[in-house]
Design an enzyme around this catalytic site. Structure first.
Site, PDB file in Angstrom:
ATOM      1  N   ARG A 131    -147.142  50.626  17.147  1.00 20.75           N
ATOM      2  CA  ARG A 131    -148.139  50.867  18.181  1.00 20.75           C
ATOM      3  C   ARG A 131    -147.507  51.442  19.436  1.00 20.75           C
ATOM      4  O   ARG A 131    -148.097  52.295  20.108  1.00 20.75           O
ATOM      5  CB  ARG A 131    -148.906  49.582  18.497  1.00 20.75           C
ATOM      6  CG  ARG A 131    -150.126  49.806  19.365  1.00 20.75           C
ATOM      7  CD  ARG A 131    -151.002  48.586  19.434  1.00 20.75           C
ATOM      8  NE  ARG A 131    -150.352  47.464  20.112  1.00 20.75           N
ATOM      9  CZ  ARG A 131    -150.948  46.292  20.343  1.00 20.75           C
ATOM     10  NH1 ARG A 131    -152.193  46.090  19.928  1.00 20.75           N
ATOM     11  NH2 ARG A 131    -150.311  45.324  20.973  1.00 20.75           N
ATOM     12  N   LYS A 233    -151.671  51.066  24.821  1.00 14.72           N
ATOM     13  CA  LYS A 233    -151.378  50.067  25.857  1.00 14.72           C
ATOM     14  C   LYS A 233    -150.681  50.703  27.062  1.00 14.72           C
ATOM     15  O   LYS A 233    -149.592  50.291  27.471  1.00 14.72           O
ATOM     16  CB  LYS A 233    -150.543  48.921  25.276  1.00 14.72           C
ATOM     17  CG  LYS A 233    -151.373  47.966  24.430  1.00 14.72           C
ATOM     18  CD  LYS A 233    -150.593  46.731  24.037  1.00 14.72           C
ATOM     19  CE  LYS A 233    -150.443  45.737  25.163  1.00 14.72           C
ATOM     20  NZ  LYS A 233    -151.726  45.081  25.497  1.00 14.72           N
ATOM     21  N   GLU A 269    -164.655  46.039  24.616  1.00 17.14           N
ATOM     22  CA  GLU A 269    -163.765  44.887  24.564  1.00 17.14           C
ATOM     23  C   GLU A 269    -163.755  44.178  25.896  1.00 17.14           C
ATOM     24  O   GLU A 269    -164.380  44.634  26.864  1.00 17.14           O
ATOM     25  CB  GLU A 269    -162.351  45.295  24.141  1.00 17.14           C
ATOM     26  CG  GLU A 269    -161.661  46.301  25.037  1.00 17.14           C
ATOM     27  CD  GLU A 269    -160.251  46.615  24.541  1.00 17.14           C
ATOM     28  OE1 GLU A 269    -159.377  45.741  24.668  1.00 17.14           O
ATOM     29  OE2 GLU A 269    -160.014  47.737  24.044  1.00 17.14           O
TER      30      GLU A 269
END
Length: 386
Positions: A131, A233, A269
């Site tokens: 990721r 992220k 989210e």
């Protein structure tokens, strides 16, 4: 005084090559001493204590820096070379560093757990590594290889093993951070990058502890938009949620649920975690379409739920569907699997099932069992640190 002057005159009268030889010898030993000092500073001085002095029964999710951090660097066109452990401390950055001026950075979060026999476990760190690579590509940064990433996390966890809470008391939160550390003035990729891994022992993320959460559906602000960086992220994704989060907390809520940026009707989210909606034997979660982070805990819970016979669906989840659900829960590395008690949307307040017999608790029990080594890991998710 006269003797001293006489002695000095005699020494100055020595041949030049003797003076040069003396200086060379001095420089040699001085360089050796400096090199030895640098090497000594590089060596981590591991503590022999079994545990650090921490009140393990009252751990929150605050920063309690562990002893060591891992640091590795590379140029924008180069590759990361071998890093090293050093004492946790401040780092030096130019005021014109890419991370400070243009937010060129991403981070990951993973945890180390202590088994009852004292061994340390990591949960799917290779997925964090992949990721980070995807995020680095989006932010135009080089990134460590999967092996480099996992090795850095292992070294950081082992060096700080006395900070890993006793079994059942919490975990060691590990934060890998990749940033553009080199100086740059005009908008562009930084000329140098730094990869850092540091750690802190933590307990529950929310102040409610293991109690169910009360969420508020945010309609004014959005977390991400199509084509942006909401699916990675990036550090730039988090400061913008602080205003809405602070406002919600001042009203007594635990966190904020964000809606899509186009129609503001579909669930995305929470501030730092994914969301699941339960209706009967169906568990729905918003599809990761570039605006939602593909969480590793999310992915793991989906697989566990499928194994237990639930129908797991990734789709666009309408806010009305959320308000009519049997259960709602959140997932993330920091939050774990957290039940939701209520959601407030406009003038409506929905209440949900919680407790030991809830779907959330059953899934959480399986996940935590695997993470902490209390349940056999048949999926190969856990890495043991020897």
């Amino acid at each position: 005084m006269i003797k001293a002057i006489s002695s000095l005159r005699k020494s100055l009268a020595l041949p030049l090559h003797i003076h040069i030889r003396t200086l060379q010898t001095f420089s040699k030993y001085n360089a050796q001493a400096a090199s030895a000092l640098r090497e000594e500073r590089k060596k981590p001085i591991y503590q022999d204590d079994e545990y650090a002095e921490v009140d393990w029964d009252n751990l929150g999710f605050g920063l309690t820096p562990a002893d060591y951090m891992y640091v590795m660097k590379c140029s924008k066109d180069g590759e990361f070379t071998e890093g090293e452990l050093s004492r946790f401390g401040n780092i030096q950055l130019s005021p014109s560093a890419g991370v400070l001026n243009y937010g060129q950075a991403i981070y990951e979060g993973t945890k180390a757990y202590r088994k009852e026999n004292g061994k340390l476990l990591l949960f799917r760190p290779d997925h964090n590594a992949v990721r980070m690579q995807l995020g680095a590509e989006r932010m135009l940064m080089p990134s460590p290889s999967v092996d480099q990433f996992v090795d850095a996390v292992k070294q950081t966890a082992f060096a700080n093993k006395r900070w890993v809470p006793p079994s059942g008391k919490g975990s060691l939160y590990i934060r890998p951070l990749l940033m553009g550390s080199g100086p740059i003035l005009g908008l562009g990729p930084a000329p140098e990058y730094t990869f850092i891994v540091y750690a802190s022992p933590v307990g529950n993320y929310f102040k409610e502890g293991v109690a169910a959460l009360n969420l508020y559906v945010e309609e004014e602000y959005v977390r991400a938009a199509p084509g942006g960086a909401g699916g990675v992220k990036s550090i730039t994704n988090y400061a913008p949620v602080l205003k809405a989060l602070s406002r919600a907390k001042s009203r007594g809520f635990s966190d904020v649920l964000y809606l899509d940026s186009l129609k503001k009707k579909y669930l995305e989210e929470a501030s730092s975690c994914n969301v699941f909606v339960v209706k009967g034997r169906t568990i729905s979660t918003p599809a990761t379409n570039g605006t939602i982070l593909e969480g590793i805990t999310r992915k793991s819970v989906m697989e566990i739920a499928s194994d237990q016979g639930y129908e797991v669906v990734e789709k666009a989840v309408h806010v009305d569907e959320v308000m009519d659900a049997d259960e709602v829960f959140c997932t993330g590395t920091a939050v774990g699997v957290a039940p939701v008690s209520t959601i407030t949307y406009q003038d409506k307040r929905a209440e949900y099932e919680t407790g030991d017999e809830s779907v959330c608790q059953k899934l959480r029990s399986v996940l935590v069992g695997i993470q902490t080594g209390q349940t056999e890991d048949t999926k190969g998710w856990v890495t043991c640190i020897n």
